[in-house]
Design an enzyme around this catalytic site. Sequence first.
Site, short mmCIF file in Angstrom:
data_model
loop_
_atom_site.label_atom_id
_atom_site.label_comp_id
_atom_site.label_asym_id
_atom_site.label_seq_id
_atom_site.Cartn_x
_atom_site.Cartn_y
_atom_site.Cartn_z
N GLU A 1 -0.69 8.18 19.36
CA GLU A 1 -1.00 6.99 20.15
C GLU A 1 -1.06 5.75 19.28
OE1 GLU A 1 -3.93 8.27 23.58
OE2 GLU A 1 -4.28 9.45 21.79
N LYS B 1 -11.61 18.32 24.73
CA LYS B 1 -10.49 17.43 24.40
C LYS B 1 -10.02 17.50 22.96
CE LYS B 1 -9.45 13.99 26.77
NZ LYS B 1 -8.21 13.68 27.46
N SER C 1 -13.21 14.14 21.85
CA SER C 1 -13.87 13.18 22.74
C SER C 1 -15.38 13.30 22.55
CB SER C 1 -13.49 13.48 24.19
OG SER C 1 -14.47 12.96 25.06
N HIS D 1 15.84 9.50 32.08
CA HIS D 1 14.85 9.01 33.06
C HIS D 1 13.62 9.92 33.11
CE1 HIS D 1 18.11 6.45 34.84
NE2 HIS D 1 18.84 7.48 34.43
#
Length: 455
Positions: A290, A283, A277, A156
């Site tokens: 992803e 970043k 970024s 979880h």
Amino acid sequence: MGKMWGGRFSKPTDSAMERFNASIGFDWQLWAADIRGSIAYAAALERAGLISAQERAALVEGLQAVYAEFECGAYEPRLADEDIHTAVERRLGELIGETARKLHTGRSRNDQVATDTRLYLRDKIGALRAALLALQATIVQRAEEHLDVLMPGYTHLQQAQPLLFSHWLMSYFWMLQRDRERLDELTRRVDVCPLGAGAVAGNALGVDRAALAADLGFSRISENSVDAVSDRDYVAEFLFWATLTQTHLSRLAEDLIIWSSVEFGFVSLDEAFTTGSSLMPQKRNPDSLELLRGKAGRLLGDLVGLLAVLKGLPSAYDKDLQEDKEPLFDAVETMTLSLAVAERVIRTLRVHAEAMAQALADGLLATDLADYLVRKGVAFRRSHELVGMAVRRAEALGIRLRELPLTEFQAISDAFGPDLYDVFDFRHAVERRDVPGGTATDAVRAQIAQAKSVL
Ligand code: ARG
């Protein structure tokens, strides 16, 4: 140039229809398979006495010349070619003249496209299988490198029990192992030759189907011509394989995305697999991961799209079946890149054992404390409850479980003794789980040996 099927038509195809109908924009990718199938078919025609040895030689030579043109990238898809089958035949005609018109004797594009697609997929499966193996091998290698690194295990996404990082990593090996088995199994069903099924009823001119299959390296021939021209089960199976494999990669990616965040800091990705970024200078985003996650959605779309096309089709060939190509090509290309990127990401991943060790919280040992009481003769349900009370008490006092004084423990149960504090050893908790398939170092070592034996 007129259509290869133009005899019974008195007017040209509507221009929008022409574009709508054409598959050449994507099925040109079947060129090698198509030419290979035609070379075998020319031999079958000669064996059946339908063409002479010279005619066969002319066809084969011409087809080889067309092959060479495709190979060097000379062919550019043109709308008028409709599909790859007519494109190859058109070019063959330009090169060798009239004899080209004998090639399609007794053959239909229905059995031809089914044959081409199977040849194409069989080829691609070989490369994908190798890529899957490479990823598995890298996983094993990284697991060996970090064999005894401790980390919190999660259920979880909450801390559950301590694990070895290598054990977590190897869990993906076994998912990919099942993917490889599934790929091998479905390959048996791809490996069937439909050539000779004709349009729907079978070949009437005596081609030797077994010889055709052998020429093309297929293990079996299809048993029913109606089924042969409409069977796309193998495409659907392949798309399911791709979807499930990518789903596994997507879960691996998700774990690593979370763990590479500043908040976790368990791992970091090599720069080559991240991007920056355009706005925020600090970043470094895990785009590789992803995309591994995102592509699972895309592949699921390919699978569901094809199943929706197949559902409710009347018997045998329907043009709807042309819609199998784009999802198939998309899945092949997506998987080829996904497996390569996943392998490189894992190969270059940096593992931060210290951050993992720092994240280990005492709650991870609550089960071991309950086991401790069990060894003192307390029934498990009761020990679970007692340890739960101790956890609650420590929480209320704002201290770690191991900081809870013995008097507090004994106020909960006199089964607790001073030796209870021995439980608070993460390494020990891991090493106790020495069943086969458990997280103890020896068990993981045995697991890795087993993994190597199936590689
Ligand atoms: N381009 C077609 C396909 O991909 C080839 C088969 C055409 N057959 C036909 N009867 N029109 O399915």
